[in-house]
Design a protein around this motif. Sequence first.
Motif, short mmCIF file in Angstrom:
data_model
loop_
_atom_site.label_atom_id
_atom_site.label_comp_id
_atom_site.label_asym_id
_atom_site.label_seq_id
_atom_site.Cartn_x
_atom_site.Cartn_y
_atom_site.Cartn_z
N UNK A 36 38.55 30.02 43.92
CA UNK A 36 38.71 29.60 42.52
C UNK A 36 39.85 30.39 41.88
N UNK A 37 39.83 31.69 42.04
CA UNK A 37 40.90 32.52 41.49
C UNK A 37 42.25 32.22 42.11
N UNK A 38 42.26 31.97 43.42
CA UNK A 38 43.52 31.66 44.10
C UNK A 38 44.07 30.32 43.62
N UNK A 39 43.19 29.32 43.44
CA UNK A 39 43.64 28.01 42.97
C UNK A 39 44.16 28.09 41.54
N UNK A 40 43.47 28.82 40.69
CA UNK A 40 43.94 29.00 39.31
C UNK A 40 45.29 29.72 39.31
N UNK A 41 45.42 30.74 40.15
CA UNK A 41 46.69 31.45 40.27
C UNK A 41 47.80 30.58 40.82
N UNK A 42 47.46 29.73 41.78
CA UNK A 42 48.45 28.84 42.37
C UNK A 42 49.04 27.93 41.31
N UNK A 43 48.20 27.31 40.50
CA UNK A 43 48.70 26.41 39.47
C UNK A 43 49.26 27.17 38.27
N UNK A 44 48.63 28.29 37.92
CA UNK A 44 49.10 29.07 36.78
C UNK A 44 50.47 29.69 36.99
N UNK A 45 50.72 30.17 38.20
CA UNK A 45 52.01 30.78 38.53
C UNK A 45 52.97 29.80 39.20
N UNK A 46 52.53 28.55 39.42
CA UNK A 46 53.33 27.54 40.13
C UNK A 46 53.80 28.10 41.47
N UNK A 47 52.84 28.61 42.22
CA UNK A 47 53.15 29.28 43.48
C UNK A 47 52.42 28.60 44.63
N UNK A 48 53.14 28.29 45.67
CA UNK A 48 52.61 27.64 46.88
C UNK A 48 52.21 26.19 46.61
#
Length: 83
Positions: A45-57
Amino acid sequence: MEWYMAIVNAVSFLIMGLDKQKARKGKWRIAERTIWLFALAGGAIGAAIGMYGFHHKTRHRLFRYGLPLLAIFDMLIYVILYQ
Protein backbone atom coordinates in the motif's frame (compact mmCIF):
# COMPACT_ATOMS: atom_id res chain seq x y z
CA MET A 1 0.40 -6.18 13.96
CA GLU A 2 -1.01 -2.70 13.29
CA TRP A 3 2.34 -1.14 14.16
CA TYR A 4 4.13 -3.52 11.83
CA MET A 5 1.80 -2.64 8.94
CA ALA A 6 2.16 1.08 9.61
CA ILE A 7 5.94 0.91 9.76
CA VAL A 8 6.48 -1.35 6.72
CA ASN A 9 4.13 0.81 4.62
CA ALA A 10 5.80 4.04 5.75
CA VAL A 11 9.22 2.61 4.93
CA SER A 12 7.98 1.40 1.52
CA PHE A 13 6.61 4.87 0.76
CA LEU A 14 9.89 6.49 1.79
CA ILE A 15 11.93 4.02 -0.28
CA MET A 16 9.97 5.00 -3.39
CA GLY A 17 10.60 8.70 -2.67
CA LEU A 18 14.27 8.15 -1.97
CA ASP A 19 14.76 6.09 -5.13
CA LYS A 20 13.01 8.78 -7.20
CA GLN A 21 15.28 11.43 -5.69
CA LYS A 22 18.35 9.33 -6.46
CA ALA A 23 17.11 8.77 -10.03
CA ARG A 24 16.78 12.51 -10.60
CA LYS A 25 20.31 13.13 -9.36
CA GLY A 26 21.81 10.23 -11.30
CA LYS A 27 23.04 8.54 -8.12
CA TRP A 28 23.25 4.89 -7.11
CA ARG A 29 19.70 3.51 -6.89
CA ILE A 30 17.73 1.23 -4.61
CA ALA A 31 17.34 -2.20 -6.19
CA GLU A 32 13.89 -3.10 -7.50
CA ARG A 33 14.27 -6.34 -5.57
CA THR A 34 14.40 -4.33 -2.34
CA ILE A 35 11.23 -2.43 -3.25
CA TRP A 36 9.45 -5.71 -4.00
CA LEU A 37 10.68 -7.31 -0.77
CA PHE A 38 9.17 -4.48 1.27
CA ALA A 39 5.97 -4.65 -0.78
CA LEU A 40 5.69 -8.42 -0.28
CA ALA A 41 6.39 -7.99 3.43
CA GLY A 42 3.14 -6.02 3.73
CA GLY A 43 4.23 -2.64 2.41
CA ALA A 44 2.47 -2.73 -0.96
CA ILE A 45 0.00 0.00 0.00
CA GLY A 46 2.77 2.43 0.93
CA ALA A 47 4.80 1.48 -2.14
CA ALA A 48 1.80 1.98 -4.45
CA ILE A 49 0.98 5.36 -2.90
CA GLY A 50 4.64 6.33 -3.25
CA MET A 51 4.75 5.12 -6.83
CA TYR A 52 1.85 7.34 -7.87
CA GLY A 53 2.69 10.19 -5.49
CA PHE A 54 6.29 10.48 -6.69
CA HIS A 55 5.48 9.37 -10.28
CA HIS A 56 8.14 6.71 -9.91
CA LYS A 57 8.26 3.34 -11.68
CA THR A 58 4.91 4.07 -13.34
CA ARG A 59 6.25 3.07 -16.77
CA HIS A 60 7.20 -0.39 -15.54
CA ARG A 61 4.25 -2.70 -16.19
CA LEU A 62 5.13 -4.97 -13.30
CA PHE A 63 5.05 -2.05 -10.89
CA ARG A 64 2.08 -0.26 -12.53
CA TYR A 65 -0.15 -3.34 -12.28
CA GLY A 66 1.58 -5.52 -9.70
CA LEU A 67 1.84 -3.06 -6.83
CA PRO A 68 -1.83 -2.00 -6.90
CA LEU A 69 -2.95 -5.64 -7.07
CA LEU A 70 -0.67 -6.54 -4.19
CA ALA A 71 -1.95 -3.52 -2.26
CA ILE A 72 -5.56 -4.69 -2.75
CA PHE A 73 -4.52 -8.14 -1.54
CA ASP A 74 -2.86 -6.57 1.53
CA MET A 75 -6.02 -4.58 2.29
CA LEU A 76 -8.19 -7.70 2.00
CA ILE A 77 -5.92 -9.65 4.33
CA TYR A 78 -5.91 -6.76 6.80
CA VAL A 79 -9.73 -6.56 6.75
CA ILE A 80 -10.07 -10.33 7.19
CA LEU A 81 -7.67 -10.37 10.13
CA TYR A 82 -9.08 -7.30 11.88
CA GLN A 83 -12.85 -7.46 11.36
